[in-house]
Design a protein around this motif. Structure first.
Motif, PDB file in Angstrom:
ATOM      1  N   LEU A 338       0.824  -1.202   0.000  1.00 21.58           N
ATOM      2  CA  LEU A 338       0.000   0.000   0.000  1.00 21.58           C
ATOM      3  C   LEU A 338       0.860   1.253   0.000  1.00 21.58           C
ATOM      4  CD1 LEU A 338      -2.724  -1.014   2.616  1.00 21.58           C
ATOM      5  CD2 LEU A 338      -2.811  -1.229   0.131  1.00 21.58           C
ATOM      6  N   SER A 339       1.967   1.176   0.726  1.00 26.51           N
ATOM      7  CA  SER A 339       2.911   2.284   0.792  1.00 26.51           C
ATOM      8  C   SER A 339       4.246   1.675   1.177  1.00 26.51           C
ATOM      9  CB  SER A 339       2.448   3.294   1.844  1.00 26.51           C
ATOM     10  OG  SER A 339       2.684   2.783   3.130  1.00 26.51           O
ATOM     11  N   PRO A 340       5.293   2.453   1.172  1.00 28.90           N
ATOM     12  CA  PRO A 340       6.599   1.876   1.539  1.00 28.90           C
ATOM     13  C   PRO A 340       6.603   1.256   2.930  1.00 28.90           C
ATOM     14  CG  PRO A 340       6.911   3.969   0.442  1.00 28.90           C
ATOM     15  CD  PRO A 340       5.433   3.822   0.643  1.00 28.90           C
ATOM     16  N   THR A 341       5.689   1.668   3.786  1.00 29.62           N
ATOM     17  CA  THR A 341       5.699   1.104   5.143  1.00 29.62           C
ATOM     18  C   THR A 341       4.498   0.218   5.433  1.00 29.62           C
ATOM     19  OG1 THR A 341       4.566   3.058   5.987  1.00 29.62           O
ATOM     20  CG2 THR A 341       6.977   3.063   6.080  1.00 29.62           C
ATOM     21  N   MET A 342       3.588   0.113   4.509  1.00 30.79           N
ATOM     22  CA  MET A 342       2.339  -0.582   4.815  1.00 30.79           C
ATOM     23  C   MET A 342       2.006  -1.630   3.752  1.00 30.79           C
ATOM     24  SD  MET A 342       0.300  -0.065   7.422  1.00 30.79           S
ATOM     25  CE  MET A 342       0.126   1.669   7.798  1.00 30.79           C
ATOM     26  N   ASP A 343       1.658  -2.825   4.203  1.00 34.76           N
ATOM     27  CA  ASP A 343       1.213  -3.886   3.308  1.00 34.76           C
ATOM     28  C   ASP A 343      -0.180  -4.336   3.723  1.00 34.76           C
ATOM     29  OD1 ASP A 343       3.512  -4.029   1.815  1.00 34.76           O
ATOM     30  OD2 ASP A 343       4.473  -5.422   3.191  1.00 34.76           O
ATOM     31  N   PHE A 344      -0.966  -4.684   2.732  1.00 31.82           N
ATOM     32  CA  PHE A 344      -2.238  -5.356   2.989  1.00 31.82           C
ATOM     33  C   PHE A 344      -2.059  -6.813   2.597  1.00 31.82           C
ATOM     34  CE2 PHE A 344      -6.135  -7.070   1.070  1.00 31.82           C
ATOM     35  CZ  PHE A 344      -6.956  -7.055   2.172  1.00 31.82           C
ATOM     36  N   SER A 374      -8.502 -14.860   6.408  1.00 31.70           N
ATOM     37  CA  SER A 374      -8.271 -13.658   7.198  1.00 31.70           C
ATOM     38  C   SER A 374      -7.574 -12.602   6.345  1.00 31.70           C
ATOM     39  CB  SER A 374      -7.441 -13.964   8.440  1.00 31.70           C
ATOM     40  OG  SER A 374      -6.122 -14.258   8.062  1.00 31.70           O
ATOM     41  N   ALA A 375      -7.629 -11.390   6.812  1.00 32.50           N
ATOM     42  CA  ALA A 375      -6.980 -10.277   6.112  1.00 32.50           C
ATOM     43  C   ALA A 375      -6.422  -9.334   7.155  1.00 32.50           C
ATOM     44  CB  ALA A 375      -7.980  -9.568   5.209  1.00 32.50           C
ATOM     45  N   GLY A 376      -5.391  -8.631   6.790  1.00 34.20           N
ATOM     46  CA  GLY A 376      -4.799  -7.736   7.776  1.00 34.20           C
ATOM     47  C   GLY A 376      -3.823  -6.748   7.165  1.00 34.20           C
ATOM     48  N   ILE A 377      -3.184  -6.034   8.044  1.00 28.04           N
ATOM     49  CA  ILE A 377      -2.245  -4.984   7.665  1.00 28.04           C
ATOM     50  C   ILE A 377      -0.901  -5.276   8.328  1.00 28.04           C
ATOM     51  CG2 ILE A 377      -1.687  -2.529   7.918  1.00 28.04           C
ATOM     52  CD1 ILE A 377      -3.874  -2.948   5.957  1.00 28.04           C
ATOM     53  N   ARG A 378       0.160  -5.029   7.597  1.00 27.22           N
ATOM     54  CA  ARG A 378       1.491  -5.155   8.190  1.00 27.22           C
ATOM     55  C   ARG A 378       2.224  -3.823   8.053  1.00 27.22           C
ATOM     56  NH1 ARG A 378       6.016  -8.895   5.665  1.00 27.22           N
ATOM     57  NH2 ARG A 378       6.386  -7.008   4.484  1.00 27.22           N
ATOM     58  N   TRP A 379       2.840  -3.442   9.132  1.00 24.72           N
ATOM     59  CA  TRP A 379       3.628  -2.210   9.131  1.00 24.72           C
ATOM     60  C   TRP A 379       5.094  -2.576   9.166  1.00 24.72           C
ATOM     61  CZ3 TRP A 379       6.556   0.232  13.243  1.00 24.72           C
ATOM     62  CH2 TRP A 379       7.049   1.491  12.872  1.00 24.72           C
ATOM     63  N   ASN A 380       5.816  -2.102   8.186  1.00 20.98           N
ATOM     64  CA  ASN A 380       7.238  -2.408   8.079  1.00 20.98           C
ATOM     65  C   ASN A 380       8.048  -1.314   8.751  1.00 20.98           C
ATOM     66  OD1 ASN A 380       6.788  -4.712   6.286  1.00 20.98           O
ATOM     67  ND2 ASN A 380       6.128  -3.134   4.849  1.00 20.98           N
ATOM     68  N   ARG A 381       8.642  -1.655   9.845  1.00 18.51           N
ATOM     69  CA  ARG A 381       9.395  -0.671  10.606  1.00 18.51           C
ATOM     70  C   ARG A 381      10.633  -0.226   9.827  1.00 18.51           C
ATOM     71  NH1 ARG A 381      13.740  -1.434  13.731  1.00 18.51           N
ATOM     72  NH2 ARG A 381      14.212   0.105  15.335  1.00 18.51           N
ATOM     73  N   GLY A 382      10.828   1.061   9.786  1.00 16.71           N
ATOM     74  CA  GLY A 382      12.057   1.597   9.207  1.00 16.71           C
ATOM     75  C   GLY A 382      12.082   1.610   7.696  1.00 16.71           C
ATOM     76  N   ASN A 383      11.001   1.193   7.081  1.00 14.10           N
ATOM     77  CA  ASN A 383      10.976   1.210   5.623  1.00 14.10           C
ATOM     78  C   ASN A 383      10.681   2.625   5.130  1.00 14.10           C
ATOM     79  OD1 ASN A 383      11.059   0.291   3.072  1.00 14.10           O
ATOM     80  ND2 ASN A 383       9.472  -1.243   3.322  1.00 14.10           N
TER      81      ASN A 383
ATOM     82  N   CYS B  19      10.179   0.034  -8.389  1.00 10.76           N
ATOM     83  CA  CYS B  19      10.486  -1.368  -8.700  1.00 10.76           C
ATOM     84  C   CYS B  19      10.079  -2.278  -7.544  1.00 10.76           C
ATOM     85  CB  CYS B  19      11.978  -1.546  -8.998  1.00 10.76           C
ATOM     86  SG  CYS B  19      12.484  -0.862 -10.568  1.00 10.76           S
ATOM     87  N   GLN B  20      10.247  -1.784  -6.345  1.00 10.43           N
ATOM     88  CA  GLN B  20       9.844  -2.586  -5.184  1.00 10.43           C
ATOM     89  C   GLN B  20       8.336  -2.774  -5.147  1.00 10.43           C
ATOM     90  OE1 GLN B  20      11.704  -0.352  -2.001  1.00 10.43           O
ATOM     91  NE2 GLN B  20      13.459  -1.752  -1.954  1.00 10.43           N
ATOM     92  N   ARG B  21       7.612  -1.908  -5.831  1.00 12.74           N
ATOM     93  CA  ARG B  21       6.162  -2.069  -5.934  1.00 12.74           C
ATOM     94  C   ARG B  21       5.784  -2.864  -7.178  1.00 12.74           C
ATOM     95  NH1 ARG B  21       6.525   3.571  -4.694  1.00 12.74           N
ATOM     96  NH2 ARG B  21       6.127   3.929  -2.487  1.00 12.74           N
ATOM     97  N   GLU B  22       6.779  -3.447  -7.798  1.00  9.53           N
ATOM     98  CA  GLU B  22       6.547  -4.290  -8.982  1.00  9.53           C
ATOM     99  C   GLU B  22       6.007  -3.498 -10.163  1.00  9.53           C
ATOM    100  OE1 GLU B  22       7.100  -7.563  -9.578  1.00  9.53           O
ATOM    101  OE2 GLU B  22       8.114  -7.793  -7.665  1.00  9.53           O
ATOM    102  N   ASP B  23       6.417  -2.255 -10.277  1.00  6.95           N
ATOM    103  CA  ASP B  23       6.012  -1.435 -11.418  1.00  6.95           C
ATOM    104  C   ASP B  23       6.865  -1.821 -12.628  1.00  6.95           C
ATOM    105  OD1 ASP B  23       4.917   1.875 -11.853  1.00  6.95           O
ATOM    106  OD2 ASP B  23       6.000   0.722 -13.365  1.00  6.95           O
TER     107      ASP B  23
END
Lengths: 384, 198
Positions: A338-344, A374-383, B19-23
């Motif tokens: 979703l963003s450099p620090t957030m994954d769905f 199930s579904a969720g969110i992951r926050w990547n620390r320091g990304n 690229c990390q977003r697979e673009d």
């Protein structure tokens, strides 16, 4: 290496590095081939794992273990108390069993689990005391568990119960359970995640080996309850491809069946014929479980497709202390940045309890197995 | 490193993040940005152009597969180079027959160091220089590349190739001698060619 040799090497090193510093020859145009290669690898992985996982899950959800998997003698449905002419051999057996006494005897016994009725009926001998058959039972005239003469082969299929100690895969029920988790782990990177979902639970029913008991006419909960989805949730931390996750899950165990403990009811017609009827007891059980514990899971990303698969094991305990044991888990899922620090992420799981749960009836145990989403969110620390 | 399409390091960082977003478009730009440099490395480590193309393709597949693991996009250049080198090493372990390699090692004799060698290296065309490296036995080629051109120490090379440090030094010594011999020969041919075609 000598000093001059070392110097010579250093000079050569610098010379060659200078020459190759800007060495940029014309490169082949292989980007499409590279992309195709990655796509092919991803497709192969999908072809290899995902269809199997989906098929198993669909099978479990749409066709929970039911009567088709039960031994035939249990699968024959409800036992009708019908009279069948006795075979000659059966005469002897029955005569031995009842000590050639005439009359009708009935004994009933209640225990603290379920209502059980042990009945002896011999036509043509009214007025017989119930104490005699009870004495016969307690004195061991009736077959002892595990060593009793097995009359079941003489009975019509619809009346046959196996008195053997067979672990019976069964079915029926519902429940649910736990959780789920994410994704491709960044190497050497910590992240945290949370997930919510549902579990669909079935279970394997087992008659304890020491019990001289068989079950039949196993029934599922009402059709409306058959698809039993219950809550699961989890919080966890990830490091590389490992996850430690705190999990909570609920499920309900519900079933009913006819129980037979090797007892039969014998009716003597007076004309040399006996009618034998297995004595069965209807048993119903329903119990809710809420369990929580820790899972350790290993994730394997499937190339760069966002797909991942994995397996783990956890130690879960009932919140009321009614159960503790190890669970296993296999899962497959997909994540989306979703963003450099957030994954769905979303995920399907298969969970299995290695330790059986006890029913109200201590003669039986059941082991839950679950299919979860199930579904969720992951926050990547320091990304960044 | 060429930066024709990417004006600043900031743009490169953004490109890596895309690229990390697979673009796919970003991947294509990254490929265009690095392809010449990386293919040059592949040519040095390979025994032939087709082999270099094979390593090159494998390396880019690995780069795109693992780019999400890159913590600092600013270090993309050194990270990509290390991926290519490790891919070449993997290719060596996978494709080169140890028995064949051993026999080729025995065929090389140690040559005395030649003081004219630096001049030859400085004057030879890059094509001839790469050709001389390509013609080395694969084991020598690997160590010569790692030590002489890419700047790894013998300790690092020993770890990367799963050999002892002494073996690395020995391989390098023999490989360097073989390279000098080939370069001297090429330098002589080059001189003869110039002399006959002034």
């Amino acid at each position: 290496m000598s000093t001059s040799g070392k110097t010579h090497d250093d000079g050569l090193r610098g010379l060659l590095r200078d020459r190759f510093e800007d060495f940029e020859p014309e490169a082949p145009e292989l980007f499409n081939a590279i992309a195709d290669s990655r796509l092919t690898a991803a497709k192969q992985a999908v072809r290899r794992f995902v269809p199997g996982i989906i098929a198993v899950m669909l099978l479990l959800v749409t066709h929970p273990l039911d009567d088709r998997f039960l031994p035939q003698e249990i699968n024959t449905g409800r036992i009708e108390e019908q009279a069948y002419p006795a075979e000659p051999a059966l005469h002897t057996a029955v005569d031995q069993l009842i000590g050639r006494n005439e009359g009708s005897r009935t004994a009933s016994r209640n225990d603290n689990r379920a209502t059980r009725r042990v009945t002896f009926a011999e036509a043509g001998a009214p007025g017989q005391s119930a104490a005699e058959p009870m004495a016969a039972i307690t004195d061991g005239d009736l077959p002892a568990p595990g060593s009793a003469p097995d009359y079941t082969p003489l009975l019509p299929p619809a009346m046959q119960f196996s008195s053997g100690l067979v672990a019976r895969p069964v079915a029926a029920a519902k429940d649910e359970r736990q959780e789920e988790s994410p994704v491709k782990m960044r190497k050497g990177r910590l992240s945290v995640h949370g997930a919510l979902g549902v579990n669909y639970t079935q279970y394997l029913l087992t008659v304890l080996p020491q019990e001289n008991m068989s079950i039949g006419d196993l029934s599922f909960p009402d059709p409306g309850e058959k698809v039993n989805w219950r809550l699961q949730g989890s919080l966890g931390i990830n490091y590389d491809k490992w996850q430690l996750r705190l999990t909570y899950q609920e499920f309900t165990q519900k079933l009913s069946f006819l129980e037979n403990r090797g007892n039969v009811e014998v009716a003597y017609s007076g004309a040399g014929d006996y009618t034998i009827t297995p004595v069965t007891v209807q048993v119903s059980s329903e119990k809710n479980f809420r369990v929580a514990g820790l899972y350790l899971r290993r994730i394997q990303p499937v190339k760069s497709t966002g797909l991942y698969i994995g397996a783990g094991a956890g130690y879960l305990a009932g919140l009321k202390g009614e159960h503790q044991g190890i669970w296993g888990q296999a899962f497959a899922g997909h994540h989306k940045r979703l963003s450099p620090t957030m994954d769905f992420f979303y995920e399907t799981q298969f969970n299995y309890s290695f330790r059986p749960f006890r029913l109200a009836d201590p003669s039986l145990t059941f082991r839950p197995y679950q299919v979860g989403l199930s579904a969720g969110i992951r926050w990547n620390r320091g990304n960044r | 490193m060429r930066n024709k399409s990417l004006g600043s390091n900031l743009n490169l960082v953004s490109l890596v993040q895309e690229c990390q977003r697979e673009d796919r478009r970003a991947q294509n730009l990254l490929y265009d940005h690095y392809k010449r440099k990386l293919f040059g490395i592949c040519l040095r480590y390979a025994g032939s152009t087709p082999e270099a193309e094979h390593i090159f393709q494998d390396a880019f597949v690995r780069i795109f597969d693992h780019i999400q693991e890159l913590k600092n996009p600013e270090s993309i250049s050194s990270w990509i180079k290390s991926i290519v080198i490790r891919t070449a090493i993997n290719h060596y372990h996978r494709e080169i027959k140890p028995g064949k390699e051993l026999s080729s090692l025995d065929q090389v004799e140690q040559e005395p160091e030649d003081d004219t060698f630096p001049d030859i290296v400085g004057q030879l065309e890059m094509e001839a220089l790469v050709q001389a490296i390509n013609q080395l036995p694969a084991g020598y080629r690997l160590v010569v590349n790692l030590y002489l051109i890419d700047g790894y120490t013998h300790m690092e090379i020993a770890e990367m190739l799963n050999i002892s440090e002494g073996t690395s030094r020995s391989q390098f010594s023999r490989g360097k001698s073989a390279l000098i011999k080939k370069l001297v020969q090429k330098g002589f041919n080059h001189y003869e060619h110039i002399r006959q075609n002034p």
